[in-house]
Design a protein around this motif. Structure first.
Motif, PDB file in Angstrom:
ATOM      1  N   ASP A   1      36.439  28.773  51.976  1.00 29.60           N
ATOM      2  CA  ASP A   1      35.931  29.868  51.162  1.00 29.60           C
ATOM      3  C   ASP A   1      36.870  30.124  49.983  1.00 29.60           C
ATOM      4  O   ASP A   1      38.048  29.796  50.031  1.00 29.60           O
ATOM      5  N   SER A   2      36.340  30.733  48.939  1.00 30.69           N
ATOM      6  CA  SER A   2      37.174  31.031  47.770  1.00 30.69           C
ATOM      7  C   SER A   2      37.751  32.437  47.869  1.00 30.69           C
ATOM      8  O   SER A   2      37.238  33.293  48.580  1.00 30.69           O
ATOM      9  N   PHE A   3      38.838  32.632  47.133  1.00 30.79           N
ATOM     10  CA  PHE A   3      39.479  33.948  47.043  1.00 30.79           C
ATOM     11  C   PHE A   3      39.960  34.145  45.615  1.00 30.79           C
ATOM     12  O   PHE A   3      40.237  33.182  44.913  1.00 30.79           O
ATOM     13  N   ASN A   4      40.021  35.406  45.179  1.00 33.99           N
ATOM     14  CA  ASN A   4      40.433  35.720  43.814  1.00 33.99           C
ATOM     15  C   ASN A   4      41.870  36.217  43.739  1.00 33.99           C
ATOM     16  O   ASN A   4      42.579  35.919  42.788  1.00 33.99           O
ATOM     17  N   ASP A   5      42.264  37.006  44.706  1.00 38.34           N
ATOM     18  CA  ASP A   5      43.596  37.602  44.680  1.00 38.34           C
ATOM     19  C   ASP A   5      44.608  36.663  45.314  1.00 38.34           C
ATOM     20  O   ASP A   5      44.447  36.253  46.466  1.00 38.34           O
ATOM     21  N   LEU A   6      45.651  36.351  44.551  1.00 39.76           N
ATOM     22  CA  LEU A   6      46.697  35.468  45.066  1.00 39.76           C
ATOM     23  C   LEU A   6      47.666  36.253  45.944  1.00 39.76           C
ATOM     24  O   LEU A   6      48.051  37.374  45.591  1.00 39.76           O
ATOM     25  N   PRO A   7      48.078  35.657  47.060  1.00 37.74           N
ATOM     26  CA  PRO A   7      49.105  36.304  47.891  1.00 37.74           C
ATOM     27  C   PRO A   7      50.397  36.466  47.096  1.00 37.74           C
ATOM     28  O   PRO A   7      50.680  35.690  46.175  1.00 37.74           O
ATOM     29  N   GLU A   8      51.200  37.472  47.431  1.00 35.16           N
ATOM     30  CA  GLU A   8      52.421  37.748  46.661  1.00 35.16           C
ATOM     31  C   GLU A   8      53.424  36.595  46.713  1.00 35.16           C
ATOM     32  O   GLU A   8      54.261  36.476  45.821  1.00 35.16           O
ATOM     33  N   GLU A   9      53.326  35.721  47.723  1.00 38.40           N
ATOM     34  CA  GLU A   9      54.225  34.556  47.788  1.00 38.40           C
ATOM     35  C   GLU A   9      53.956  33.560  46.661  1.00 38.40           C
ATOM     36  O   GLU A   9      54.796  32.721  46.355  1.00 38.40           O
ATOM     37  N   ILE A  10      52.767  33.622  46.067  1.00 42.67           N
ATOM     38  CA  ILE A  10      52.417  32.730  44.965  1.00 42.67           C
ATOM     39  C   ILE A  10      52.760  33.454  43.664  1.00 42.67           C
ATOM     40  O   ILE A  10      51.996  34.263  43.150  1.00 42.67           O
ATOM     41  N   ASP A  11      53.953  33.163  43.144  1.00 40.54           N
ATOM     42  CA  ASP A  11      54.443  33.848  41.955  1.00 40.54           C
ATOM     43  C   ASP A  11      55.235  32.841  41.137  1.00 40.54           C
ATOM     44  O   ASP A  11      56.151  32.207  41.646  1.00 40.54           O
ATOM     45  N   GLY A  12      54.896  32.669  39.894  1.00 45.82           N
ATOM     46  CA  GLY A  12      55.599  31.703  39.047  1.00 45.82           C
ATOM     47  C   GLY A  12      54.937  30.343  39.142  1.00 45.82           C
ATOM     48  O   GLY A  12      53.708  30.232  39.110  1.00 45.82           O
ATOM     49  N   CYS A  13      55.739  29.304  39.274  1.00 45.16           N
ATOM     50  CA  CYS A  13      55.205  27.942  39.361  1.00 45.16           C
ATOM     51  C   CYS A  13      54.293  27.831  40.578  1.00 45.16           C
ATOM     52  O   CYS A  13      54.603  28.340  41.661  1.00 45.16           O
ATOM     53  N   SER A  14      53.140  27.151  40.371  1.00 44.79           N
ATOM     54  CA  SER A  14      52.182  27.044  41.467  1.00 44.79           C
ATOM     55  C   SER A  14      51.163  25.949  41.197  1.00 44.79           C
ATOM     56  O   SER A  14      51.057  25.441  40.091  1.00 44.79           O
ATOM     57  N   CYS A  15      50.418  25.629  42.253  1.00 42.64           N
ATOM     58  CA  CYS A  15      49.214  24.804  42.147  1.00 42.64           C
ATOM     59  C   CYS A  15      48.060  25.680  42.598  1.00 42.64           C
ATOM     60  O   CYS A  15      48.136  26.319  43.659  1.00 42.64           O
TER      61      CYS A  15
ATOM     62  N   ALA B   1      34.442  27.323  38.612  1.00 47.72           N
ATOM     63  CA  ALA B   1      35.033  28.279  39.558  1.00 47.72           C
ATOM     64  C   ALA B   1      36.486  28.553  39.185  1.00 47.72           C
ATOM     65  O   ALA B   1      36.956  29.690  39.276  1.00 47.72           O
ATOM     66  N   PHE B   2      37.194  27.525  38.738  1.00 52.01           N
ATOM     67  CA  PHE B   2      38.591  27.699  38.330  1.00 52.01           C
ATOM     68  C   PHE B   2      38.700  28.689  37.168  1.00 52.01           C
ATOM     69  O   PHE B   2      39.558  29.568  37.166  1.00 52.01           O
ATOM     70  N   ASN B   3      37.813  28.547  36.200  1.00 52.43           N
ATOM     71  CA  ASN B   3      37.825  29.446  35.040  1.00 52.43           C
ATOM     72  C   ASN B   3      37.472  30.889  35.416  1.00 52.43           C
ATOM     73  O   ASN B   3      37.769  31.811  34.663  1.00 52.43           O
ATOM     74  N   LYS B   4      36.848  31.085  36.576  1.00 56.07           N
ATOM     75  CA  LYS B   4      36.524  32.434  37.075  1.00 56.07           C
ATOM     76  C   LYS B   4      37.550  32.914  38.102  1.00 56.07           C
ATOM     77  O   LYS B   4      37.325  33.912  38.777  1.00 56.07           O
ATOM     78  N   ASP B   5      38.672  32.182  38.228  1.00 53.75           N
ATOM     79  CA  ASP B   5      39.745  32.528  39.184  1.00 53.75           C
ATOM     80  C   ASP B   5      39.256  32.564  40.629  1.00 53.75           C
ATOM     81  O   ASP B   5      39.698  33.390  41.425  1.00 53.75           O
ATOM     82  N   LYS B   6      38.349  31.665  40.998  1.00 55.97           N
ATOM     83  CA  LYS B   6      37.865  31.553  42.376  1.00 55.97           C
ATOM     84  C   LYS B   6      38.546  30.338  43.000  1.00 55.97           C
ATOM     85  O   LYS B   6      38.093  29.210  42.827  1.00 55.97           O
ATOM     86  N   TYR B   7      39.625  30.607  43.706  1.00 53.57           N
ATOM     87  CA  TYR B   7      40.467  29.532  44.239  1.00 53.57           C
ATOM     88  C   TYR B   7      40.119  29.212  45.693  1.00 53.57           C
ATOM     89  O   TYR B   7      39.717  30.090  46.456  1.00 53.57           O
ATOM     90  N   ILE B   8      40.301  27.946  46.046  1.00 53.35           N
ATOM     91  CA  ILE B   8      40.165  27.544  47.452  1.00 53.35           C
ATOM     92  C   ILE B   8      41.520  27.143  48.026  1.00 53.35           C
ATOM     93  O   ILE B   8      41.641  26.941  49.236  1.00 53.35           O
ATOM     94  N   TYR B   9      42.536  27.042  47.149  1.00 53.13           N
ATOM     95  CA  TYR B   9      43.872  26.628  47.589  1.00 53.13           C
ATOM     96  C   TYR B   9      44.894  27.155  46.599  1.00 53.13           C
ATOM     97  O   TYR B   9      44.671  27.114  45.390  1.00 53.13           O
TER      98      TYR B   9
ATOM     99  N   PHE C   1      43.847  25.445  43.112  1.00 54.95           N
ATOM    100  CA  PHE C   1      42.691  24.555  43.142  1.00 54.95           C
ATOM    101  C   PHE C   1      41.427  25.362  43.410  1.00 54.95           C
ATOM    102  O   PHE C   1      41.436  26.322  44.173  1.00 54.95           O
ATOM    103  N   SER C   2      40.330  24.914  42.796  1.00 61.17           N
ATOM    104  CA  SER C   2      39.004  25.518  42.967  1.00 61.17           C
ATOM    105  C   SER C   2      37.994  24.427  43.270  1.00 61.17           C
ATOM    106  O   SER C   2      38.300  23.235  43.152  1.00 61.17           O
ATOM    107  N   SER C   3      36.779  24.823  43.606  1.00 57.78           N
ATOM    108  CA  SER C   3      35.720  23.849  43.897  1.00 57.78           C
ATOM    109  C   SER C   3      35.382  22.986  42.688  1.00 57.78           C
ATOM    110  O   SER C   3      35.046  21.821  42.822  1.00 57.78           O
TER     111      SER C   3
END
Length: 151
Positions: free
Chosen positions: A37-51, A59-67, A53-55
């Protein structure tokens, strides 16, 4: 004598019906389909450099991430409607543009095969690839993704 035989029969039928209920519960657990499933809000551990991924790119341009990954060993995915924290256990370069990494968490094994698609700028590149999730019963699901990694 009749009472003893009746008691034994009652206990035996109770045990058989209980086993049937347990088997039914196990079948229900096994038949639950895996979902990514997709999620919009990133966990606080994801801050700064990151990867991230979206479907797909829409979806990526709408901030709907799967990873989401923190560029070290912590990742997050929403599996079966629940946000799962994953820890990387293996990282392997397949060639100069493709990497395979494996993470585990909450009874799931996640394998990601990511290929560099395009260098967007000095610290950012787009990726495509596949995510395969295996649950503890051996059920698998594979999904293609589009995403970006960088700082």
């Amino acid at each position: 004598m009749k009472t003893k035989w009746f008691s034994t029969l009652f206990i035996l039928s109770f045990l058989i019906s209980s086993c049937g209920k347990e088997n039914k519960k196990l079948e229900e657990i096994k038949s639950e389909k895996l979902t990514i499933d997709s999620f919009n809000d990133l966990p606080e551990e994801i801050d700064g450099c990151s990867c991230l991924f979206s479907s797909d790119s829409a979806a990526f341009n709408k901030d709907k991430y799967i990873y989401a990954n923190d560029f070290t060993t912590t990742s997050f995915m929403k599996i079966n409607g629940k946000l799962v924290k994953l820890t990387e256990i293996e990282h392997k370069d397949i060639d100069s543009t493709t990497v395979l990494f494996t993470s585990t968490g909450d009874g799931f094994k996640v394998e990601i095969k990511a290929k560099d698609k395009k260098q967007i700028d000095y610290e950012l590149s787009s990726k495509t690839g596949t995510i395969t999730i295996t649950d503890k019963s051996g059920q698998k699901i594979t999904k293609h993704f589009y995403g970006e990694c960088g700082c």
